[in-house]
Write a protein that holds these residues in place. Structure first.
Motif, PDB file in Angstrom:
ATOM      1  N   VAL A   1      39.377  40.053  28.172  1.00  8.52           N
ATOM      2  CA  VAL A   1      39.569  39.452  29.490  1.00  8.52           C
ATOM      3  C   VAL A   1      39.820  40.520  30.551  1.00  8.52           C
ATOM      4  CG1 VAL A   1      41.030  37.895  30.840  1.00  8.52           C
ATOM      5  CG2 VAL A   1      40.386  37.278  28.510  1.00  8.52           C
ATOM      6  N   ASP A   2      40.368  41.660  30.151  1.00 14.31           N
ATOM      7  CA  ASP A   2      40.731  42.703  31.121  1.00 14.31           C
ATOM      8  C   ASP A   2      39.539  43.140  31.963  1.00 14.31           C
ATOM      9  OD1 ASP A   2      43.275  42.597  30.153  1.00 14.31           O
ATOM     10  OD2 ASP A   2      43.097  44.374  28.871  1.00 14.31           O
ATOM     11  N   ALA A   3      38.351  43.144  31.383  1.00 14.01           N
ATOM     12  CA  ALA A   3      37.166  43.592  32.115  1.00 14.01           C
ATOM     13  C   ALA A   3      36.795  42.635  33.247  1.00 14.01           C
ATOM     14  CB  ALA A   3      35.983  43.745  31.157  1.00 14.01           C
ATOM     15  N   PHE A   4      37.345  41.417  33.218  1.00 14.00           N
ATOM     16  CA  PHE A   4      36.975  40.407  34.220  1.00 14.00           C
ATOM     17  C   PHE A   4      38.139  40.037  35.130  1.00 14.00           C
ATOM     18  CE2 PHE A   4      34.282  39.750  30.477  1.00 14.00           C
ATOM     19  CZ  PHE A   4      33.021  39.757  31.049  1.00 14.00           C
ATOM     20  N   VAL A   5      39.246  40.774  35.081  1.00 16.08           N
ATOM     21  CA  VAL A   5      40.441  40.378  35.830  1.00 16.08           C
ATOM     22  C   VAL A   5      40.151  40.242  37.313  1.00 16.08           C
ATOM     23  CG1 VAL A   5      42.717  41.138  36.594  1.00 16.08           C
ATOM     24  CG2 VAL A   5      42.147  41.192  34.179  1.00 16.08           C
ATOM     25  N   ASP A   6      39.492  41.235  37.890  1.00 13.70           N
ATOM     26  CA  ASP A   6      39.225  41.181  39.337  1.00 13.70           C
ATOM     27  C   ASP A   6      38.322  40.009  39.691  1.00 13.70           C
ATOM     28  OD1 ASP A   6      40.794  43.387  39.738  1.00 13.70           O
ATOM     29  OD2 ASP A   6      39.116  44.808  39.644  1.00 13.70           O
ATOM     30  N   ILE A   7      37.273  39.806  38.891  1.00 16.12           N
ATOM     31  CA  ILE A   7      36.340  38.704  39.162  1.00 16.12           C
ATOM     32  C   ILE A   7      37.042  37.367  39.023  1.00 16.12           C
ATOM     33  CG2 ILE A   7      34.259  37.553  38.320  1.00 16.12           C
ATOM     34  CD1 ILE A   7      33.222  40.313  37.495  1.00 16.12           C
ATOM     35  N   LEU A   8      37.859  37.220  37.983  1.00 21.19           N
ATOM     36  CA  LEU A   8      38.543  35.951  37.751  1.00 21.19           C
ATOM     37  C   LEU A   8      39.582  35.691  38.834  1.00 21.19           C
ATOM     38  CD1 LEU A   8      39.015  36.076  33.872  1.00 21.19           C
ATOM     39  CD2 LEU A   8      37.283  34.839  35.177  1.00 21.19           C
TER      40      LEU A   8
END
Length: 399
Positions: free
Chosen positions: A377-384
């Motif tokens: 999930v860390d790779a998508f934190v900004d997008i999420l």
């Protein structure tokens, strides 16, 4: 018997002439009709008069073991479909119900069946407008039709129909359009006593789990690559009276793909119904995309998320990731949710985080508060966070 009724022997001879047998046979148009009926989508058969549209439907009803009600649309009034007002004791309090005709009551009591509207192109615009509610909302007057009732219509091309009209765009866009032709060899053999049987496709339980997920991925991937086809209404009246792409007909295509996958339908039948839903051009493109995409089984991917290879093209990647998330959504639990993130993590490592972003937002929305958040999930934190998916417990855990 013959002494009292001079027509008795003639009647018996006529009955014998109607006794025929059927044999298994492959027919693309009959297969397409059966597939669309199985998917419970309204079907419109286009063909010249007298080529067996009604007879095929009667045989299909027999194969399905359901009753068939035939309504000649061209000889009815709008009130026959919208219902006739029946004033009760206290209309100001109870309202005025719209009474349905007898054919609607019969098929409603049966609970299932084929409702056949014949000569649709000969019905004037006012009758076509009244039919809109029957086809879309499945209501005749105040009477709702049972879910298991299938709607089929037939029409002659305006050039050969009596007082023919082009179908209105709203009505045409609610049907799967199938062109109906005759085969001289089939007719010759049928008049000799043997007609081809209509084979009804059967949903295979083992294919149900992945059919919808795969279809969702395919439609999403295709329309992402071809956004201009989401809605493309023809400019001419003749074109608007046939199949054309719209969000409604793409939803029909989604159901057709799902049922075709679950039934193992043949390519010819699938191609015919897709073209009949979204138009020939869009249908051919979609069929080619489906065949080229060759999506892996999302259930197998979730069972072993490290063992798959990401497709090489962006539209196929999106189709694949959408299918995986749809499979998780169909049967959500902590293990499947975590496996979905492993799949998305592989997409990030493959250098396509933008393709995985939409799927990541959808997957994040499925989380139960008790499920641990995996490291992918860390790779998508900004997008999420930008999408608002990090506003709840999943977001706090990820941060």
């Amino acid at each position: 018997m013959t002494g009292t009724d001079p027509l008795a022997l003639a009647d018996e001879l006529v009955r014998q002439s109607r006794r025929v047998r059927t044999e298994p046979a492959s027919s693309g148009q009959a297969g397409a009709l059966a597939l669309a009926v199985t998917a419970n989508l309204p079907v419109l058969l286009w063909g010249e008069p007298g080529i067996g549209k009604s007879a095929t439907l009667a045989q299909l009803a027999t194969a399905l073991e359901v009753p068939m009600e035939t309504v000649i649309a061209s000889i009815h009034e709008p009130s026959d479909f919208s219902g006739l007002p029946v004033v009760g004791d206290d209309p100001a309090t109870q309202g005025v119900p719209m009474a349905p005709p007898d054919w609607a009551v019969r098929i409603s009591r049966a609970g299932r069946g084929l409702l056949f509207f014949d000569e649709l192109s000969s019905a004037p615009p006012a009758v076509q407008a009244a039919l809109l509610r029957v086809v879309l909302e499945r209501r005749v007057g105040s009477l709702p039709l049972p879910e298991s009732v299938r709607i089929v219509a037939a029409a002659n091309p305006p050039a050969s129909a009596a007082d023919g009209w082009h179908l209105s765009a709203p009505l045409a866009n609610r049907f799967v359009h199938l062109q109906w032709t005759h085969d001289p060899g089939v007719v010759a053999r049928g008049l000799a006593g043997t007609w081809p049987a209509v084979t009804v496709p059967t949903v295979k339980p083992e294919r149900m789990a992945t059919a919808l997920a795969r279809a969702r991925g395919l439609i999403a991937g295709f329309l992402t690559a071809r956004p201009g086809l989401v809605h493309d209404m023809p400019a001419d009246a003749q074109g608007r009276g046939g199949p054309w792409p719209s969000p409604r007909t793409w939803e029909m295509a989604l159901r057709l793909l799902t049922v075709a996958d679950a039934c193992g339908a043949d390519r010819e039948s699938l191609g015919a119904v897709l073209a009949g839903a979204v138009g020939e051009g869009a249908g051919i493109e979609l069929l080619a995309f489906v065949e080229e995409a060759d999506l892996p089984d999302p259930e197998r991917v979730l069972a072993d998320p490290e063992a798959f290879e990401l497709p090489d093209r962006g539209d196929r990647q999106l189709a694949f990731l959408t299918a995986v998330v749809a499979a998780v959504s169909a049967k959500p639990n902590a293990d499947r949710w975590a496996a979905g993130w492993v799949v998305l993590g592989k997409a990030v490592r493959a250098g396509v985080p933008d393709v995985a972003a939409r799927a990541a937002a959808d997957l994040a929305a499925l989380r139960d508060v008790a499920w641990p958040v995996p490291p992918e999930v860390d790779a998508f934190v900004d997008i999420l966070r930008l999408s608002g998916a990090l506003g709840g417990p999943a977001g706090r855990a990820a941060r």
